[in-house]
Write a protein that holds these residues in place. Structure first.
Motif, PDB file in Angstrom:
ATOM      1  N   UNK A  40       0.810  -1.214   0.000  1.00 51.00           N
ATOM      2  CA  UNK A  40       0.000   0.000   0.000  1.00 51.00           C
ATOM      3  C   UNK A  40       0.850   1.273   0.000  1.00 51.00           C
ATOM      4  N   UNK A  41       2.098   1.172   0.369  1.00 52.83           N
ATOM      5  CA  UNK A  41       2.921   2.367   0.521  1.00 52.83           C
ATOM      6  C   UNK A  41       3.315   2.990  -0.810  1.00 52.83           C
ATOM      7  N   UNK A  42       3.149   2.269  -1.904  1.00 53.90           N
ATOM      8  CA  UNK A  42       3.498   2.838  -3.207  1.00 53.90           C
ATOM      9  C   UNK A  42       2.266   3.077  -4.079  1.00 53.90           C
ATOM     10  N   UNK A  43       1.072   3.067  -3.472  1.00 52.00           N
ATOM     11  CA  UNK A  43      -0.165   3.314  -4.205  1.00 52.00           C
ATOM     12  C   UNK A  43      -0.781   4.622  -3.716  1.00 52.00           C
ATOM     13  N   UNK A  44      -1.005   5.544  -4.636  1.00 51.28           N
ATOM     14  CA  UNK A  44      -1.614   6.838  -4.321  1.00 51.28           C
ATOM     15  C   UNK A  44      -3.076   6.793  -4.748  1.00 51.28           C
ATOM     16  N   UNK A  45      -3.983   7.045  -3.815  1.00 53.02           N
ATOM     17  CA  UNK A  45      -5.412   7.051  -4.112  1.00 53.02           C
ATOM     18  C   UNK A  45      -5.830   8.471  -4.509  1.00 53.02           C
ATOM     19  N   UNK A  46      -6.447   8.605  -5.653  1.00 50.00           N
ATOM     20  CA  UNK A  46      -6.936   9.903  -6.113  1.00 50.00           C
ATOM     21  C   UNK A  46      -8.434   9.804  -6.392  1.00 50.00           C
ATOM     22  N   UNK A  47      -9.128  10.889  -6.140  1.00 51.59           N
ATOM     23  CA  UNK A  47     -10.564  10.938  -6.416  1.00 51.59           C
ATOM     24  C   UNK A  47     -11.026  12.384  -6.323  1.00 51.59           C
ATOM     25  N   UNK A  48     -12.232  12.639  -6.901  1.00 50.98           N
ATOM     26  CA  UNK A  48     -12.816  13.981  -6.844  1.00 50.98           C
ATOM     27  C   UNK A  48     -13.929  14.008  -5.796  1.00 50.98           C
ATOM     28  N   UNK A  49     -14.145  15.183  -5.240  1.00 48.59           N
ATOM     29  CA  UNK A  49     -15.170  15.334  -4.201  1.00 48.59           C
ATOM     30  C   UNK A  49     -15.724  16.750  -4.221  1.00 48.59           C
ATOM     31  N   UNK A  50     -17.059  16.878  -4.176  1.00 47.74           N
ATOM     32  CA  UNK A  50     -17.690  18.185  -4.007  1.00 47.74           C
ATOM     33  C   UNK A  50     -17.655  18.566  -2.533  1.00 47.74           C
ATOM     34  N   UNK A  66       6.468  14.357  -6.993  1.00 47.95           N
ATOM     35  CA  UNK A  66       7.927  14.471  -7.072  1.00 47.95           C
ATOM     36  C   UNK A  66       8.487  15.316  -5.932  1.00 47.95           C
ATOM     37  N   UNK A  67       7.713  16.263  -5.458  1.00 43.63           N
ATOM     38  CA  UNK A  67       8.183  17.142  -4.386  1.00 43.63           C
ATOM     39  C   UNK A  67       8.108  16.484  -3.008  1.00 43.63           C
ATOM     40  N   UNK A  68       7.070  15.674  -2.761  1.00 45.43           N
ATOM     41  CA  UNK A  68       6.825  15.158  -1.406  1.00 45.43           C
ATOM     42  C   UNK A  68       7.215  13.699  -1.224  1.00 45.43           C
ATOM     43  N   UNK A  69       7.415  12.962  -2.284  1.00 47.89           N
ATOM     44  CA  UNK A  69       7.663  11.532  -2.138  1.00 47.89           C
ATOM     45  C   UNK A  69       9.013  11.271  -1.472  1.00 47.89           C
ATOM     46  N   UNK A  70       9.098  10.309  -0.555  1.00 46.75           N
ATOM     47  CA  UNK A  70      10.381  10.003   0.101  1.00 46.75           C
ATOM     48  C   UNK A  70      11.462   9.660  -0.909  1.00 46.75           C
ATOM     49  N   UNK A  71      12.582  10.310  -0.805  1.00 46.90           N
ATOM     50  CA  UNK A  71      13.647  10.142  -1.785  1.00 46.90           C
ATOM     51  C   UNK A  71      14.213   8.720  -1.801  1.00 46.90           C
ATOM     52  N   UNK A  72      14.067   7.998  -0.710  1.00 52.67           N
ATOM     53  CA  UNK A  72      14.607   6.644  -0.646  1.00 52.67           C
ATOM     54  C   UNK A  72      13.886   5.712  -1.615  1.00 52.67           C
ATOM     55  N   UNK A  73      12.636   6.050  -1.967  1.00 53.54           N
ATOM     56  CA  UNK A  73      11.848   5.214  -2.877  1.00 53.54           C
ATOM     57  C   UNK A  73      11.553   5.919  -4.197  1.00 53.54           C
ATOM     58  N   UNK A  74      12.304   6.944  -4.519  1.00 57.73           N
ATOM     59  CA  UNK A  74      12.000   7.733  -5.715  1.00 57.73           C
ATOM     60  C   UNK A  74      12.135   6.917  -6.991  1.00 57.73           C
ATOM     61  N   UNK A  75      12.992   5.915  -7.014  1.00 55.86           N
ATOM     62  CA  UNK A  75      13.192   5.127  -8.222  1.00 55.86           C
ATOM     63  C   UNK A  75      12.267   3.938  -8.349  1.00 55.86           C
ATOM     64  N   UNK A  76      11.517   3.622  -7.286  1.00 57.08           N
ATOM     65  CA  UNK A  76      10.605   2.471  -7.325  1.00 57.08           C
ATOM     66  C   UNK A  76       9.303   2.857  -8.016  1.00 57.08           C
ATOM     67  N   UNK A  77       8.573   1.878  -8.568  1.00 62.73           N
ATOM     68  CA  UNK A  77       7.293   2.190  -9.220  1.00 62.73           C
ATOM     69  C   UNK A  77       6.283   2.793  -8.237  1.00 62.73           C
ATOM     70  N   UNK A  78       5.601   3.840  -8.666  1.00 57.66           N
ATOM     71  CA  UNK A  78       4.554   4.497  -7.889  1.00 57.66           C
ATOM     72  C   UNK A  78       3.271   4.410  -8.707  1.00 57.66           C
ATOM     73  N   UNK A  79       2.208   3.913  -8.097  1.00 56.10           N
ATOM     74  CA  UNK A  79       0.957   3.703  -8.804  1.00 56.10           C
ATOM     75  C   UNK A  79      -0.088   4.721  -8.341  1.00 56.10           C
ATOM     76  N   UNK A  80      -0.734   5.368  -9.293  1.00 59.09           N
ATOM     77  CA  UNK A  80      -1.849   6.272  -9.011  1.00 59.09           C
ATOM     78  C   UNK A  80      -3.132   5.510  -9.300  1.00 59.09           C
TER      79      UNK A  80
END
Length: 268
Positions: free
Chosen positions: A1-11, A115-129
């Motif tokens: 779960x640490x490399x998955x970013x959840x995105x969604x819209x909300x009113x 890119x600004x907030x992600x931990x630099x230690x995992x910057x090269x690993x796959x990140x899923x949106x």
């Protein structure tokens, strides 16, 4: 779960139609006004979070909060009024979100925030949106997204959550309701104040509470596995337990009784 970013819209609405207040005996009732109770001012936001990270002592390493972005435009006022003169820049909401607008927000706002907030230690690993399957959302093979997702050594990819499964989105599970409750406490009276209130609620929300929501997501995943991939949680009748109140049980008619026993043990 640490490399998955959840995105969604909300009113987010400026106010609710009805609210409860605790008043002193000699305190006047608050005056709440709006042009129409049917069309209360609202702004749509795009939010993105991932699971927070802590060290062995419980100290926060990464809050998990990527950002929350309002769908707005800045336009000059056409006419003068008692509040501002003609030509003053005003905040206008974007009420209709199409694929082009969504793509621009993902590429111009979300990707730089990652890119600004992600931990630099995992910057090269796959990140899923992870996005849902709404029509305005871009495809997984969108060329414009892919050309911007690999900048600065990052490997950012798009995935879609299972259709008709809001339980697989941590934002719908509790995060949106939590920050909306905080936003209502601030009583904004304009679009700019509403945006500021939502941003403040997002920033002040504790990462530990966000982590609890991810634990709820894990419980939903376990229940879906026990229900053999179904998200229709329906359990057979049992004498000792009120199944309507045992929300942690898989509500599936053909579930193995042994699995139900394990779920009951976890609920106790």
């Amino acid at each position: 779960m640490e490399n998955i970013i959840h995105v969604d819209e909300k009113w987010f609405y400026m106010k609710k139609q009805s609210e409860k207040y605790y008043l002193l005996p000699d305190e006047d009732e608050p005056l709440r006004t709006c042009k129409s109770k049917t069309f209360i001012t609202k702004v749509m936001f795009l939010a993105a979070v991932t699971r927070p990270r802590f060290d062995e002592s419980g100290n926060e390493l990464f809050s998990g909060k990527i950002g929350i972005f309002p769908f707005i435009n800045k336009e000059p006022a056409r006419r003068s009024s008692k509040n501002r003169s003609a030509g003053t820049m005003e905040t206008k909401t974007i009420n209709s979100i199409n694929k082009e607008i969504y793509r621009s927000y993902i590429i111009e706002k979300l990707l730089p925030a990652i890119r600004d907030k992600w931990p630099r230690i995992d910057a090269g690993s796959p990140i899923f949106i992870q996005q849902d399957n709404a029509k305005p959302h871009i495809g997984l093979d969108d060329e414009y997204f892919q050309s911007n997702a690999t900048k600065d050594g990052f490997d950012i990819r798009l995935i879609c959550q299972p259709p008709n499964s809001p339980d697989m989105n941590v934002l719908d599970l509790g995060f949106f309701n939590a920050i909306q409750g905080l936003q209502y406490q601030q009583a904004p009276n304009s679009i700019d104040a509403l945006i500021e209130a939502v941003q403040k609620s997002f920033d002040e929300y504790l990462p530990t509470k966000l982590n609890h929501t991810f634990l709820t997501l894990q419980s939903c995943m376990i229940s879906i596995l026990k229900a053999r991939g179904s998200n229709k949680y329906k359990v057979p009748h049992m004498k000792k337990y009120s199944l309507e109140r045992q929300n942690c049980l898989p509500k599936q008619l053909d579930v193995d009784p042994a699995l139900i026993g394990e779920a009951i043990a976890q609920c106790q």
